[in-house]
Scaffold this motif. Structure first.
Motif, PDB file in Angstrom:
ATOM      1  N   SER A 147       0.874  -1.173   0.130  1.00  0.00           N
ATOM      2  CA  SER A 147       0.037   0.051   0.106  1.00  0.00           C
ATOM      3  C   SER A 147       0.876   1.183   0.039  1.00  0.00           C
ATOM      4  O   SER A 147       1.930   1.095   0.457  1.00  0.00           O
ATOM      5  N   ARG A 148       0.261   2.240  -0.424  1.00  0.00           N
ATOM      6  CA  ARG A 148       0.981   3.604  -0.781  1.00  0.00           C
ATOM      7  C   ARG A 148       0.101   4.689  -0.417  1.00  0.00           C
ATOM      8  O   ARG A 148      -1.031   4.764  -1.135  1.00  0.00           O
ATOM      9  N   LYS A 149       0.331   5.673   0.389  1.00  0.00           N
ATOM     10  CA  LYS A 149      -0.438   6.981   0.387  1.00  0.00           C
ATOM     11  C   LYS A 149       0.487   8.175   0.752  1.00  0.00           C
ATOM     12  O   LYS A 149       1.465   8.092   1.447  1.00  0.00           O
TER      13      LYS A 149
END
Length: 318
Positions: A147-149
């Motif tokens: 995941s990446r934010k």
């Protein structure tokens, strides 16, 4: 003699007249020349001024303009990454090295082993804004990205507002200090000291806000979570079997026995008290109540109706 004098006078008068005429003609010519020269000079002057204006305007047009200085923008950047790696401690050391080589540092770090099968690490990195994208790409490529934010917030208006308030507050503090230097009465000095303390405290609060904004806009924040792949064979070995079920049943039986023992222990004091009371009633009070005499009550005989005149003897009489 008179004739000679008359001729001489006439000759002198004629000479003077001719000289006057020549002078008038010369002065008129000079005036005409000057009047003719004036428009020429004026035209030349006007032309030269126009030409100079054209030359100056042309020079201004051909001269390159200075670039307009744009106000710097202040942006707070933050990102969160979750990456699956083969070796979490090794990947953690690499992430720490990437942040330090970029001129940043590690803000927070924690490592946890889950079920004795895999390790999970969480680290918070602070890196310069100009190296933010490069470090983020390097960390995302360390393994399998889960995941990446990313988030970016423009706080330029807030920074400018704080700077303006700091300048105003500093000027206010300087004015109060100047008034204190000129104050002569003790009451005025005490009042000004209170004003100075409150304004100085507000100035320090604004300076703290400015320092916090500068830190957040200068260094970006990257939160990285590193996790190892869970071992399936170990997980299958951990599945419950017969012995595990037997052990669980035994544990449940022991737990039930413990709870029963606890219940008996809780009820035992009440049972003892009730037993003592019952023994007192059974062997002390009850025998005494049984020995008391009971008064005999008279038994009423049943009433017999009187015989009538025409009636015979009652049944059972002779």
């Amino acid at each position: 003699m008179r004739a000679r004098r008359t001729v001489a006078a006439l000759f002198l008068t004629a000479s003077l007249a001719l000289a006057g005429c020549s002078a008038d003609s010369g002065s008129g010519a000079d005036d005409k020349a000057q009047s003719a020269a004036k428009p020429a000079l004026q035209d030349g002057g006007a032309g030269s001024g126009y030409d100079s204006d054209r030359q100056s305007s042309g020079a201004e047009q051909t001269k390159p303009k200075d670039p307009v200085a744009l106000a710097p923008t202040h942006i707070i950047r933050a990102a969160e990454l979750a990456v699956e790696v083969k070796d979490a401690p090794k990947a953690l050391a690499a992430a720490r090295g990437s942040a330090e080589s970029a001129g940043g540092h590690v803000s927070n770090e924690s490592t946890e082993r889950i079920d004795d099968t895999h390790v999970t690490s969480r680290v918070v990195l602070r890196v310069p804004q100009e190296k933010y994208d490069a470090v983020l790409a390097e960390l995302a490529g360390a393994g399998k990205l889960l995941s990446r934010k990313a988030d970016a917030k423009d706080v330029t208006d807030q920074v400018v507002d704080v700077e303006s308030r700091i300048a105003t507050q500093r000027a206010s503090v300087a004015r109060v200090r100047a008034l204190m230097d000129r104050a002569e009465k003790l009451s005025d000095v005490v009042t000004l000291e209170g004003q100075l303390s409150s304004r100085q405290a507000e100035l320090e609060s604004l300076l703290a806000q400015q320092a916090a904004l500068k830190d957040r806009t200068t260094l970006a924040t990257i939160t990285l979570v590193l996790s190892e792949k869970e071992d399936k064979e170990q997980k299958e070995d951990d599945d419950p079997g017969f012995l595990d079920a037997l052990g669980g049943g035994w544990y449940a039986l022991v737990a039930v026995g413990v709870w029963i023992a606890l219940a008996v222990g809780a009820v035992a004091p009440f049972a003892v008290v009730f037993g003592v009371l019952y023994a007192l009633w059974r062997w002390v009070l009850r025998p005494r109540l049984a020995k008391r005499p009971v008064a005999a009550r008279p038994v009423a005989e049943p009433a017999v109706p009187a015989p009538g005149p025409g009636s015979g003897p009652a049944p059972g009489q002779d």
